[in-house]
Design a protein around this motif. Structure first.
Motif: not given
Length: 455
Positions: A18-33
């Protein structure tokens, strides 16, 4: 039947995943914006004559318009809805920070914790709206006066729609930056400026190599410029990570039945405490005459022509005043905003900390001021050297050097901060995993000790 230890191990693995997924989601969220931001730079303001504006921006590229266009990822040159970029918010933040250090009421509000910080952020947003409105109005009037709009559009309608669009674009960018900071990876405002600078690098490199193919620049010069850019980036990384560590001693203390031993730590003082702010201030002030002359066209006065002859980009007086202003703003911003010796000395005194051999209070503040003054001699000289080198290459040797000193500092600083945040997330995940594994081992050993011996 699954044992309790195995169940806890399974929960641990799911938590790590879950922690690794959280970091990946943060990176994808940043790239999307950031992709949303890049798309907005290509959406033009209604009523703009794009061809005429491109020709004009090639002439205005040597002024502050060129610098702002670089920070906005080319949105100013295309007159996109994000043409003002995030610079009004940056300017408002700097102004509020300076006022907070000089106005007692704001300084007291700054010390009130979270509530005071929210109030200061609210005033910063109000200041952003005011600055963006003034800039958008001036830009829209200049565009209409120079016939960069469609012939069948009314002046009042164009100015009103342009101001509303540009101010709304700046506020939307400010919101994007805050969302990236809160839910993404890195500082959102810095990443928006970073992406705006990096987005124009491929076109600049293509133009640079095209000049080499046409014979305007020799291959030796091209290789020399590439080597110099790599060396400058390495030098900036080294200087930005350099610290002057001041030893801080904490005496032995007793709180109730608990006794804490004497401790020793360090107070880090960066070689460049002011960051990129001095370069931005100095560049904006020195490029202002060039920009005014560019927008005024053929109506430049003799006084303005004389000023441009001596203070134009690449001229000796321009380089001299550029260096002097960088040094001045480095000292001014450091001692008024980023590092206040009196406040640091008071905080150390409240925490029972002291510099060995220096009395707490006023003597400590004087010692810190002495140390920071000496460090800033090297830091301001480093800033001036990095910012003057591209100007000398452009002005004296006619090398189309895209990266200015300010942009190099921003790119390197933002890259280092973002990588550091990513590493902090990874380290936090590793430490949590190690702690949970140690807890599992301890509970497993305890179960073995409690279990009866079967014969």
């Amino acid at each position: 039947m699954v044992s309790a230890v195995e169940q806890m191990a399974a929960n641990t693995s799911w938590a790590a995943l879950g922690k690794a997924t959280d970091l990946r989601n943060r990176i994808l969220f940043t790239l999307g914006l950031l992709i949303v931001y890049r798309l907005g730079t290509f959406i033009p303001v209604p009523g703009i004559d794009g061809a005429a504006l491109r020709d004009f921006m090639e002439q205005a590229g040597q002024g502050i318009g060129g610098m702002v266009s670089m920070f906005t990822g080319g949105a100013l040159g295309r007159m996109g809805i994000f043409a003002l970029g995030i610079m009004p918010y940056i300017s408002a933040s700097i102004i509020v920070q300076l006022l907070s250090s000089m106005v007692p009421a704001l300084e007291q509000l700054k010390k009130e914790g979270e509530q005071g910080r929210k109030k200061i952020n609210q005033w910063t947003r109000y200041g952003t709206v005011v600055l963006a409105t003034f800039q958008a109005y001036g830009l829209s009037v200049g565009l209409y006066a120079n016939d960069f709009v469609s012939a069948d559009i009314d002046q009042s309608f164009f100015i009103a729609s342009c101001v509303i669009t540009l101010v709304g674009g700046t506020m939307f960018l400010m919101w994007l930056g805050e969302q990236i900071t809160a839910r993404g990876l890195g500082n959102g405002i810095s990443l928006i400026i970073f992406v705006g600078i990096i987005a124009e690098v491929p076109a600049a490199l293509a133009q640079f190599f095209a000049s080499g193919r046409s014979g305007a620049i020799s291959p030796a010069v091209i290789v020399g410029v590439i080597v110099m850019v790599i060396a400058v980036i390495m030098f900036v990384v080294f200087m930005e990570r350099s610290l002057r560590k001041i030893t801080i001693q904490y005496p032995r203390r007793q709180q109730g039945m608990k006794i804490s031993e004497a401790q020793q730590s360090h107070l880090p003082v960066k070689v460049n405490p002011a960051g990129v702010i001095p370069a931005i201030f100095a560049s904006s002030l020195l490029l202002l005459p060039t920009t005014i002359a560019t927008f005024s066209g053929n109506q430049t006065s003799p006084v303005m022509s004389t000023i441009l002859a001596y203070f134009g980009p690449g001229q000796p007086l321009y380089l001299l005043f550029f260096a002097l202003m960088i040094v001045f703003f480095a000292y001014f911003y450091t001692f008024n905003v980023s590092f206040k010796p009196d406040d640091v000395a008071d905080n150390l005194k409240n925490q029972n900390g002291f510099v060995p051999g220096i009395r707490p209070g006023k003597k400590t503040a004087e010692y810190l001021e002495y140390v920071v003054n000496r460090v800033l001699v090297l830091g301001s000289a480093y800033l001036a050297a990095v910012c003057l080198l591209p100007e000398i290459l452009r002005g004296q040797f006619a090398i189309p050097f895209y990266f200015g000193g300010t942009s190099v500092l921003i790119v390197v600083s933002v890259t280092m901060d973002t990588i550091q945040q990513a590493q902090s997330h990874l380290l936090a995940h590793q430490y949590e995993g190690l702690i949970q594994k140690s807890q599992l081992r301890g509970k497993g050993k305890a179960r073995k000790k409690r279990s009866p011996v079967r014969r």
